[in-house]
Write a protein that holds these residues in place. Structure first.
Motif, PDB file in Angstrom:
ATOM      1  N   ILE A  79       0.995  -1.205   0.037  1.00 45.97           N
ATOM      2  CA  ILE A  79      -0.012  -0.075   0.120  1.00 45.97           C
ATOM      3  C   ILE A  79       0.751   1.196   0.070  1.00 45.97           C
ATOM      4  N   ALA A  86      -6.265   3.595   3.809  1.00 49.16           N
ATOM      5  CA  ALA A  86      -5.501   2.607   4.127  1.00 49.16           C
ATOM      6  C   ALA A  86      -5.559   2.329   5.470  1.00 49.16           C
ATOM      7  N   LEU A 102       3.070  -1.110   4.108  1.00 44.94           N
ATOM      8  CA  LEU A 102       2.681   0.100   4.045  1.00 44.94           C
ATOM      9  C   LEU A 102       3.807   1.231   3.847  1.00 44.94           C
TER      10      LEU A 102
END
Length: 232
Positions: A79, A86, A102
Motif C-alpha cells: 500500500i 489505508a 505500508l
C-alpha cells in the motif's frame, strides 16, 4: 522425503519462488519443479496452468499417477500512501491473509499511532523496493494521490507482473498518469493492467467502503487472473 527435496522447497520459500512438489504415486518418489524452469521440464505444459491457479491436483492422466503440490509464495500487498482508506484496508487485508507493506514518505501520515500493529515505512517507495522487490504474487495499491509518490511503484508493479496494480484517482487524474507512464516506455496493453479508478464499482463513498471495494478487486484479480482490470 529426501533432504535435498526439503531443502529445495525451503530455499524457494526464502526466495519467494513458486515450486511444485511432484510425487509419483506408485513409487512415492518426489522432486521439486520450479515455475521459472517449466520450459525445460517434461511436465512443464501440465504444471503451467496449476501454477497460474495456485491449486494442487492429482494428475490421473499421467502414467502411474502424480500428485502436484503447488507451493506459491504468500500473497503480499504493498500500500503506497498512509491515508484514511489505508487505515481500513490494512486490517482487512491482513484478515484475508495478505502480508501488508505500508509505505509513505510523509511522516505526518506514516505513524504507528494511525496504524497500530502494522509496520509503517516512512520512506520513499524506491528505497523500500530496493530491499523488498515486487513479484507476481504481490498486489500494489497506490493511494497517496501524489504522482511523485505513486508513479514509481505503479511502474515497478507493471514491470514485475504483479497480480494486481491499482491507483486512486478520477479518470481525468488517471489519464494524466497514463501519459507520464507512457514516457517511461509502457504501451497501452501494459497500462491497461492498472485498475483506475481503484476498486470494484460498488458506489463506495466512505474510506471503509472504498477499502472494501479495493480488497474485493484484489481478491478477484488473484482468483481470476485471466480477467482484465475492470476499471482500466
Amino acid at each position: 522425503m529426501r533432504r535435498d527435496v526439503l531443502e529445495a522447497v525451503a530455499k524457494a520459500r526464502r526466495e519467494r519462488l513458486a515450486v511444485a512438489l511432484v510425487t509419483e504415486l506408485d513409487t512415492g518418489s518426489s522432486r521439486v519443479v520450479r515455475e521459472d524452469e517449466l520450459a525445460d521440464d517434461a511436465m512443464g505444459q501440465v504444471l503451467a496452468p496449476l501454477f497460474l491457479s495456485g491449486r494442487s491436483m492429482l494428475l490421473k492422466d499421467v502414467e502411474g499417477g502424480i500428485f502436484a503440490n503447488i507451493q506459491n509464495p504468500p500473497p503480499r500487498l504493498m500500500i503506497v500512501g498512509a491515508v484514511h482508506i489505508a487505515q481500513s484496508l490494512v486490517p482487512m487485508a491482513r484478515l484475508v491473509g495478505l502480508e501488508v507493506t505500508l509505505v509513505d514518505p510523509r511522516q505526518g501520515f506514516a505513524t504507528s499511532e494511525r496504524f497500530p500493529g502494522q509496520e509503517v515505512l516512512a520512506e520513499w517507495p524506491e528505497s523500500v523496493l530496493a530491499d523488498r522487490p515486487l513479484d507476481r504474487f504481490t498486489a500494489v495499491a497506490a493511494l497517496s494521490h501524489e504522482p511523485r509518490i505513486d508513479d514509481l511503484p505503479l511502474a515497478a508493479g507493471l514491470r514485475a507482473g504483479c497480480f494486481y496494480v491499482g491507483a486512486l484517482g478520477s479518470r481525468r487524474t488517471h489519464a494524466s498518469r497514463l501519459e507520464r507512464l507512457r514516457l517511461l516506455g509502457f504501451d497501452s496493453a501494459e497500462l491497461g493492467r492498472i485498475s483506475a479508478p481503484i476498486g470494484l464499482d460498488i458506489d463506495a463513498v466512505s474510506p471503509a467502503e472504498i477499502a472494501t471495494a479495493i480488497l474485493a478487486e484484489i481478491i478477484m484479480s488473484r482468483r481470476r487472473p485471466h480477467l482484465p482490470a475492470p476499471n482500466s
